[in-house]
Design a protein around this motif. Structure first.
Motif, mmCIF file in Angstrom:
data_model
loop_
_atom_site.group_PDB
_atom_site.id
_atom_site.type_symbol
_atom_site.label_atom_id
_atom_site.label_comp_id
_atom_site.label_asym_id
_atom_site.label_seq_id
_atom_site.Cartn_x
_atom_site.Cartn_y
_atom_site.Cartn_z
ATOM 1 N N GLY A 157 0.826 -1.207 0.000
ATOM 2 C CA GLY A 157 0.000 0.000 0.000
ATOM 3 C C GLY A 157 0.852 1.244 0.000
ATOM 4 O O GLY A 157 2.082 1.191 -0.107
ATOM 5 N N PHE A 197 -0.808 -0.016 -4.337
ATOM 6 C CA PHE A 197 -1.462 -1.215 -3.840
ATOM 7 C C PHE A 197 -1.407 -2.311 -4.900
ATOM 8 O O PHE A 197 -1.970 -2.161 -5.984
ATOM 9 N N GLY A 201 -0.420 -0.248 4.125
ATOM 10 C CA GLY A 201 -1.722 -0.583 3.563
ATOM 11 C C GLY A 201 -2.540 -1.605 4.321
ATOM 12 O O GLY A 201 -3.747 -1.683 4.124
ATOM 13 N N HIS A 208 -4.125 -1.913 7.065
ATOM 14 C CA HIS A 208 -4.648 -1.234 8.247
ATOM 15 C C HIS A 208 -5.726 -2.037 8.960
ATOM 16 O O HIS A 208 -6.000 -1.807 10.134
ATOM 17 N N ARG A 254 -10.042 -7.537 3.839
ATOM 18 C CA ARG A 254 -10.007 -6.714 2.628
ATOM 19 C C ARG A 254 -11.195 -5.753 2.588
ATOM 20 O O ARG A 254 -12.329 -6.125 2.890
ATOM 21 N N ASP A 292 -11.283 1.627 1.185
ATOM 22 C CA ASP A 292 -11.278 2.742 2.120
ATOM 23 C C ASP A 292 -12.396 3.711 1.755
ATOM 24 O O ASP A 292 -12.486 4.149 0.600
ATOM 25 N N HIS A 336 -7.740 -1.959 0.013
ATOM 26 C CA HIS A 336 -6.742 -2.398 0.982
ATOM 27 C C HIS A 336 -6.820 -3.903 1.185
ATOM 28 O O HIS A 336 -7.903 -4.459 1.412
ATOM 29 N N HIS A 337 -5.668 -4.559 1.131
ATOM 30 C CA HIS A 337 -5.601 -5.966 1.523
ATOM 31 C C HIS A 337 -5.803 -6.071 3.030
ATOM 32 O O HIS A 337 -5.455 -5.159 3.787
#
Length: 288
Positions: A160, A167, A192, A194, A198, A201, A208-209
């Protein structure tokens, strides 16, 4: 305390990258927060080393000197760029008590040069990572597999960043995980991850993975590293309860095998991913 049924999956999973975007914590507050996490019975087992760029080591040493009492040892993951000379200078800067270099993360577009530098200079007790460019992933994995370091070197995958292009796709990350497992390499991720599962955002729209997805993808690669479709499918799962159930199904030996490959990931917030685990019922602890 961590849920004993799953603690092996999450022990030292979270490298403390509070200094890095998007957190960008000031050094003093990042160091105090790290020490606070290590001082708590319910989080000490979860937290990995403090991640710091070599250029900021003098600042880190100054922040540690301001702690009362100062720590006996402060485990560091040292991030450096370049080749042999840059790494030599970074290690010299980090040779300053109470710092203990537990890992070195080297980024260099010339992966072979990074591997050679770590093979020569990596401290005996430290883990060595090389961040691999996505455009030359297979060559980078081959270079790592050819390392002469006694304990081998590990891959670092960037998952990320601050724009969508940072990403990797599910297919890209699946290929990286499967490629590492196929070669017997361990790896960490950075940026990335966070959240546990999955997601897109809601503010940026970036995909995001999830770090639990990466755990499941690693398990799939251990089953069959040639089946990258299965690895990618694990990365694509968005149902939190479905992911949690699959995580619960990983027994002790399976969890140990997965973590033997997926060692950790850098996160600018420890609370955020850990709270996800609590919400999913995978950890029994109360974050303040």
């Amino acid at each position: 305390m961590p849920n004993t049924a799953h603690s092996a999956l999450f022990t030292t999973l979270f490298d403390d990258a509070a200094l890095f975007p998007p957190g960008n914590a000031p050094m003093d507050s990042a160091v105090r927060a790290h020490e606070a996490l290590l001082g708590r019975e319910d989080t000490v087992e979860l937290v990995g080393p403090f991640v710091c760029r070599s250029a900021r080591i003098p600042e880190l040493v100054g922040a540690l000197a301001g702690l009362t009492p100062p720590p006996d040892g402060f485990f560091l993951s040292l991030v450096a760029r370049g080749g042999r000379d840059e790494l030599l200078a970074a290690l010299a800067a980090a040779d300053a008590p109470p710092l203990v270099v537990g890992a070195v993360e080297l980024a260099n577009p010339d992966t072979a040069a990074a591997v050679a530098a770590l093979d020569e200079l990596l401290p005996k007790e430290a883990a060595g990572f090389v961040e691999l460019p996505w455009r030359s992933l297979e060559a980078g994995l081959d270079a790592l597999a050819a390392s002469t370091s006694p304990d081998g070197l590990r891959a670092k995958f960037r998952t990320g960043g601050t724009d969508a292009s940072a990403f990797p796709t599910e297919a890209q990350l699946a290929g990286a995980i499967a490629g590492a497992v196929r070669r017997g390499l361990a790896f960490k991720c950075t940026a990335g991850l966070h959240h546990a599962v999955r997601r897109a955002d809601p503010e940026t729209g970036f995909e995001h993975h999830g770090f639990l997805n990466v755990i499941l993808a690693t398990a799939a690669a251990l089953d069959d590293p040639s089946d990258t479709a299965a690895v990618a499918a694990a990365l694509a799962e968005r149902d939190p309860q479905a992911v949690a159930e699959r995580i619960r199904a990983l027994d002790g030996p399976r969890a140990a095998a997965v973590r033997g490959r997926f060692t950790s990931f850098g996160t600018c917030s420890i609370d955020e991913p850990v709270c996800d685990l609590v919400d999913l019922g995978l950890l029994a602890l109360a974050m303040e």
